[in-house]
Design a protein around this motif. Sequence first.
Motif, short mmCIF file in Angstrom:
data_model
loop_
_atom_site.label_atom_id
_atom_site.label_comp_id
_atom_site.label_asym_id
_atom_site.label_seq_id
_atom_site.Cartn_x
_atom_site.Cartn_y
_atom_site.Cartn_z
N ALA A 494 0.78 -1.31 0.21
CA ALA A 494 -0.02 0.01 -0.12
C ALA A 494 0.72 1.19 0.05
O ALA A 494 0.57 2.10 -0.56
CB ALA A 494 -1.02 -0.03 1.31
N THR A 495 1.96 1.14 0.70
CA THR A 495 2.96 2.43 0.71
C THR A 495 3.43 2.71 -0.62
O THR A 495 3.77 3.92 -0.89
CB THR A 495 4.09 2.27 1.51
N LYS A 496 3.35 1.55 -1.70
CA LYS A 496 3.89 1.98 -2.99
C LYS A 496 2.66 2.12 -3.78
O LYS A 496 2.83 2.21 -5.08
CB LYS A 496 4.70 0.74 -3.50
N GLU A 497 1.50 2.03 -3.30
CA GLU A 497 0.18 2.48 -3.82
C GLU A 497 -0.28 1.44 -4.93
O GLU A 497 -0.59 1.58 -5.98
CB GLU A 497 0.00 3.81 -4.49
N LYS A 498 0.34 0.24 -4.55
CA LYS A 498 0.03 -0.92 -5.43
C LYS A 498 -1.43 -1.55 -4.97
O LYS A 498 -1.55 -2.66 -4.65
CB LYS A 498 1.05 -1.95 -5.46
N TRP A 499 -2.32 -0.72 -5.27
CA TRP A 499 -3.67 -1.19 -4.86
C TRP A 499 -4.08 -2.46 -5.44
O TRP A 499 -5.05 -3.22 -4.63
CB TRP A 499 -4.62 -0.11 -5.01
N ASP A 500 -3.83 -2.83 -6.66
CA ASP A 500 -4.45 -4.22 -7.13
C ASP A 500 -3.75 -5.05 -6.52
O ASP A 500 -4.35 -6.22 -6.37
CB ASP A 500 -3.93 -4.23 -8.86
N ASP A 501 -2.31 -5.09 -6.25
CA ASP A 501 -1.56 -6.02 -5.18
C ASP A 501 -2.43 -6.24 -4.04
O ASP A 501 -2.39 -7.50 -3.28
CB ASP A 501 -0.29 -5.87 -5.20
N VAL A 502 -2.56 -5.27 -3.57
CA VAL A 502 -3.15 -5.27 -2.05
C VAL A 502 -4.46 -5.80 -2.21
O VAL A 502 -4.95 -6.99 -1.31
CB VAL A 502 -3.48 -3.73 -1.58
N SER A 503 -5.46 -5.69 -3.17
CA SER A 503 -6.70 -6.30 -3.34
C SER A 503 -6.66 -7.78 -3.46
O SER A 503 -7.14 -8.48 -2.96
CB SER A 503 -7.47 -5.69 -4.58
N GLU A 504 -5.41 -8.18 -4.30
CA GLU A 504 -5.37 -9.64 -4.56
C GLU A 504 -5.03 -10.42 -3.23
O GLU A 504 -5.20 -11.36 -3.03
CB GLU A 504 -4.11 -9.83 -5.71
N ARG A 506 -5.66 -9.56 -0.26
CA ARG A 506 -7.03 -9.54 0.54
C ARG A 506 -7.97 -10.66 0.26
O ARG A 506 -8.48 -11.19 0.78
CB ARG A 506 -7.81 -8.10 0.75
N ARG A 507 -7.96 -11.00 -1.19
CA ARG A 507 -8.91 -11.87 -1.88
C ARG A 507 -8.48 -13.12 -1.40
O ARG A 507 -9.01 -14.10 -1.15
CB ARG A 507 -8.85 -11.78 -3.37
N CYS A 508 -6.87 -13.19 -1.42
CA CYS A 508 -6.24 -14.64 -0.90
C CYS A 508 -6.65 -14.84 0.55
O CYS A 508 -6.84 -16.03 1.13
CB CYS A 508 -4.71 -14.46 -1.17
N MET A 509 -6.53 -13.56 1.53
CA MET A 509 -6.90 -13.86 2.95
C MET A 509 -8.63 -14.36 3.02
O MET A 509 -8.54 -15.15 3.54
CB MET A 509 -6.95 -12.50 3.54
#
Length: 653
Positions: A494-504, A506-509
């Motif tokens: 998130a600090t790198k604003e990689k929001w798609d990776d963050v969403s991925e 959380r989906r995995c979680m």
Amino acid sequence: MAQTLSRRSSSRWDELFISYRFRDSLKESLRLEGEALFRIISEPNLLSRLLQGCIANQSLRQAHQLHAFIITSGAASDRFTCNHLLNMYAKLRQLPTASALFKIMPRKNIMSSNILLGGFIQNGDLEAARELFDGMPERNVATWNAMVTGMAQYGFNTEGLEYFGGMRRQGFRPDEFGLASALRSCAGLRDIASGQQVHAHAIVCGYETDPCVGSSLAHMYMKCGHVQEGEGVLKVMPVVNVVSCNTIIAGRSQNGDAEGAVDYFSFMRRAGLKPDQVTYVSIISSCSDLGTLAQGQQVHAQAIWSGVDSVLPIRSSLISMYSKCGNLGDSARVFCESDDADRSDLVLWSAMVAAYGFHGRGQEAIKLFEKMIRDGMEPSEVTFLSLLYACCHSGLKDKGMEYFELMSGKYAMQPTLKHYTCVVDLLGRSGCLDEAEALIKSMPVSADGVIWKTLLSACKTHKNAEMAERVAEHVLRLDPEDSASYVLLSNIRATKEKWDDVSELRRCMRERRVRKEPGISWVELKGGQVHQFSTGNSSHPKQKEINRFLDELMGKMRETGYVPDTSTVYHDMEDEEKEFSLAHHSEKLAIAFALLTMPPGAPIRVMKNLRVCDDCHVAIKLISRIADREIVVRDVSRFHHFRGGECSCGDYW
């Protein structure tokens, strides 16, 4: 003299002889002639009482004198007397003499073998016990019990259960002692399946409600995490006693139910049962986990009233309890008030070193350690672990590495995984990420998810996203259900604003059903009343007042230059929403409530289940200056003492 003695009744004659036997020496007692000498030889019970007297007095010299008399009198041919002689040497820890006597005994029986077997086990010589057991032509329940108990006593739990199984296969019906020992082995292994089988044997044999078996059953279930089953066993016991209460309190405490342990302690006292040392150690530990200072002080007062406060395990527990409740001063007071004899106890010193480390007082921990060494005490692995922790949380990298080398060099101790984890944390906090990673890869013990997660946290602190991705692979492979690892990696992305990776992520979680642990903080008011707060929960009765007070407080903070650090909110949302989320973190809610409720000038102590975030750390420093209050916050790793706009950690946590 002999004629006088012969006219006495047998009981009176025994009393006279026994009372005289150790006045000067046994030699004087044996200056008898005629009928008196015959009475001793002809009454094996009297000889057995004399042999028991040698054990009670721990007198090897008098044992040798009595042994000589037995030989010269001809009583050595009596099997009953020889067995008691064998038992005496075993109890006096004279195993070579006992073994030699066993070999020359003309008339051995199964009791003779069991006595020597018990002697080997009591003295920790399990190899000799096994050799004797294997060579016994005949065995009984006591023989098998001795082996089951011995293995459990010395931590050979798998072997203990094997002997228990062998006893059953040979057709012996286990008694309460064998069942209790087998259950202790199951508890040590946390083997619930075997424990349930032993429970079934206890029911079949009619020992389920035996106090010894019942307590062991409850202990086994609780050690295996089955608290309700353990308590259910104790509820059907015919008598509630201190031992059963201790089992429940310890079981709840060890399984994370500290509040339940405190509740049962109160029930125990209302029932009129007097707590013992074991009770106090468990309940003090529960107060430590809860961080409830008032409750801890009440328990301390009760321990003083019971006269057990000076017992070493309780003193060590009190040092830890006061430290974990934020009162380092009382930890030091308990330590300093210990007697000189107690001050030589390593556990006591290690507890105080750990207390200083938990509060970020690394220099004090080092001074205490150095004094301990000067006084001639030998540090243990636990002492070094506490010392490394203290250095880690005080930024003392060089000192920490020096003690790590001292541990394996001068003291020849093999560091455990916990020691390596502490050193990785020490290096990671200091920014030496490459060195920390190299240490994990080169250490002689297998890495677990915790040590890699420690490095992952350091990657977040020092914003090394590249290494974080690499380290996260190890963490998630070793511990795929740990929510903190996902959150750390999510925050780094998130600090790198990689929001798609963050969403991925959380989906995995969600797919793995991994849930983030919510932030919870609690504060204790005078009288022991505890109020709990969590982020996003507005159910507190005074929530509206708290929100208004927080708004006012935030306004005063902005006047001093405070700007909310929205970079610590790792969600793709508007800045206004981020600021609102930050303002309502659980520790801020708890502090606001305490300022509204507690009398002016009273220190505020807040406990939190997660790490304090950067924004809250800055905010609490400002609040301590604006409100002119000492604010103590315990997070998941250490204590922060805020006073006058500064924190005891020096912004190093």
